[in-house]
Design a protein around this motif. Sequence first.
Motif, PDB file in Angstrom:
ATOM      1  N   GLY A  22       0.813  -1.213   0.000  1.00 12.81           N
ATOM      2  CA  GLY A  22       0.000   0.000   0.000  1.00 12.81           C
ATOM      3  C   GLY A  22       0.845   1.261   0.000  1.00 12.81           C
ATOM      4  N   ARG A  23       1.905   1.282   0.797  1.00 15.75           N
ATOM      5  CA  ARG A  23       2.774   2.463   0.857  1.00 15.75           C
ATOM      6  C   ARG A  23       3.486   2.694  -0.473  1.00 15.75           C
ATOM      7  NH1 ARG A  23       8.053   3.554   1.529  1.00 15.75           N
ATOM      8  NH2 ARG A  23       8.606   1.341   1.774  1.00 15.75           N
ATOM      9  N   LEU A  24       4.027   1.625  -1.057  1.00 16.14           N
ATOM     10  CA  LEU A  24       4.789   1.765  -2.294  1.00 16.14           C
ATOM     11  C   LEU A  24       3.926   2.168  -3.484  1.00 16.14           C
ATOM     12  CD1 LEU A  24       7.176  -1.312  -1.919  1.00 16.14           C
ATOM     13  CD2 LEU A  24       7.788   1.112  -1.760  1.00 16.14           C
ATOM     14  N   THR A  25       2.618   1.925  -3.395  1.00 15.12           N
ATOM     15  CA  THR A  25       1.707   2.360  -4.456  1.00 15.12           C
ATOM     16  C   THR A  25       1.041   3.698  -4.123  1.00 15.12           C
ATOM     17  OG1 THR A  25      -0.017   0.951  -3.476  1.00 15.12           O
ATOM     18  CG2 THR A  25       1.213   0.046  -5.329  1.00 15.12           C
ATOM     19  N   GLY A  26       1.482   4.330  -3.061  1.00 15.45           N
ATOM     20  CA  GLY A  26       0.973   5.651  -2.701  1.00 15.45           C
ATOM     21  C   GLY A  26      -0.396   5.649  -2.070  1.00 15.45           C
TER      22      GLY A  26
END
Length: 358
Positions: free
Chosen positions: A277-281
């Motif tokens: 989730g973090r890496l996809t913003g």
Amino acid sequence: MTATRIGVRGADPYEVVVGAGVLGELPGLLGDRVRTVAVIGNAALPEITRPLCTVLEQAGYTVHPLPVPEGEAAKEVGVLAGLWSEFARLGVTRSDAVVGVGGGATTDLAGFAAASWLRGVRSVLVPTTLLGMVDAAVGGKTGINVPEGKNLVGAFHPPAGVLCDLSTLISMPHQDYISGLAEVIKAGFIADPAILDLVEDDPEGAAAPSGPHTRELVERAVRVKADVVSADLRESGLREILNYGHTLAHAIEKAEDYRFRHGHAVAIGMVYAAELGRLTGRLSADVVERHRSVLRSVGLPTSYPADAWPALRDAMRVDKKARGATLRFVVLDGLAEPGRLEGPDEELLAAAYREVAQ
């Protein structure tokens, strides 16, 4: 203290009864039309199975105890076939019932045995572990394992009721109880952040079955699952959110030949999903770090060996949420805001794993 009754709605509604010392509620869940009861119980828990059988016998039922192996060893085709043979020998009919007593593996097996015998007989589940109470026994999903993967053979078969006697948690091995907390914490991240607050305010109390928060944590987690499965029994949409963290978790379990505790694998899987989730913003770094801190506070793992990635990636190809060759992950768009990530590219998958690698 009186029992709490949590309703699960749907075509076949039932109640989850939560409380301490509530075995006496069992006959009411079975009903007065049942005559013969096959009690499928963890062979390692006679101190729980015996009093349950006594309650049933005193209520007028003919009771047949059928002990099965402990843990995931129960969820094998050979064990299931043995139960079918016993049902035939005992003359179990559609007007009879199955009671499953034990952890999540035992209730999964008992539920599937009931679902598959004569195309479905009545069942009541009596989970004796935290994981069983808040996850496996609620929702009507039943299944067994095959060498190719976990829970790939199963059926949707809502029970006639679920009985969560909190007194059975006291004798649980500590690490098994902690494992169950992962599913409780998962419910906090996907739907009820009050669960996270309870754990963070008193991690030591949350990690003890006799702690001051046990009943509230169990009830909150059961309500989350009950609300979701009431709206989506057959995992056609909403119910997928309950699989938060489970794609990597099931891969870890398979790689470990199912000797790795489910909740420990889910804890690692939730951190992995949070990193996706973090890496996809979609998810803030603060919420990702909250995953690590709350899980670690009760003694759950948040990382896994770096060199395991090729085997884990291969294992994820056989996942119940996949559609054809397309992998699907449950991710968060924010706290208690679950969403889905479909077909992520390989570098993203690997990058997220590097964040949980040790």
